[in-house]
Design a protein around this motif. Sequence first.
Motif, short mmCIF file in Angstrom:
data_model
loop_
_atom_site.label_atom_id
_atom_site.label_comp_id
_atom_site.label_asym_id
_atom_site.label_seq_id
_atom_site.Cartn_x
_atom_site.Cartn_y
_atom_site.Cartn_z
N GLU A 109 0.92 -0.76 -0.08
CA GLU A 109 -0.10 0.25 -0.15
C GLU A 109 0.92 0.86 0.12
O GLU A 109 1.85 1.22 -0.16
N GLY A 110 -0.07 2.57 -0.03
CA GLY A 110 1.14 4.10 0.08
C GLY A 110 -0.22 4.85 0.25
O GLY A 110 -1.81 5.00 -0.26
N MET A 111 0.33 5.99 0.68
CA MET A 111 -0.68 6.61 0.63
C MET A 111 -0.61 8.11 0.00
O MET A 111 0.75 8.81 -0.43
N VAL A 112 -1.89 8.87 -0.64
CA VAL A 112 -1.62 10.14 -1.36
C VAL A 112 -1.96 11.15 -0.22
O VAL A 112 -3.46 11.06 0.09
N HIS A 113 -1.11 12.17 0.00
CA HIS A 113 -1.48 13.15 0.87
C HIS A 113 -2.97 14.66 0.68
O HIS A 113 -2.47 14.43 -1.13
N ILE A 114 -3.83 14.72 0.99
CA ILE A 114 -5.03 15.59 0.18
C ILE A 114 -4.11 16.73 -0.42
O ILE A 114 -5.25 16.84 -1.07
#
Length: 207
Positions: free
Chosen positions: A157-162
Amino acid sequence: MDFKVTGTTEGITAIQMDIKIHGLTRPIVEGAIERCRQARLFIMDNCMKPAIAEPRKEVSKYAPKIIQMSIDPQKIGDVVGQRGKTINAIIEMTGVKIDINDDGMVSICGTDPEAMEKARKMVEIIVTDFEEGMVLEGKVVSIKDFGAFLEFAPGKEGMVHISKIAKQRINHVEDVLTLGDVVKVVCLGKDKMGRLSFSIKDLKENQ
């Protein structure tokens, strides 16, 4: 005498013979081979060629198939996951069978080429170390106030900041993304905390 001969129009490829006497004369063997040649050519010309003149370009969609790929043995644990969670998720999603040996050879077996290729890509993503500039496709699996978490493959998984979701400022992630959305992102490398960062708005196609 039990005398079996197989071959093509070009010649013999295999012979199997059982006899109950001590030996055969050369004329007997030559005669048997000649009669086999005549029978073989008759079968090929009158039976086989009208039905299938050459090998099929692809095997039947119902026939079992296999894809093999080699991974770093140190990455085997990542593909298997804790108590087999990751590999079982891939199997459940694609319907394939996956075997991994200690040398890192991965065998993906199934009858559906598309499902097998999907499984192969998942394994490839899991063992890949993401680098800056890589473009990936992920599914939104969690939404927080500060951004959205994407799943690229089971356990990866990975995150995309707002702030990296859209060109314009947005107040809520849900203004653009919803759970289950599949989106493309570009890897921005590691942030100050050493965590990988991803962006939707920085994709060249979105600029």
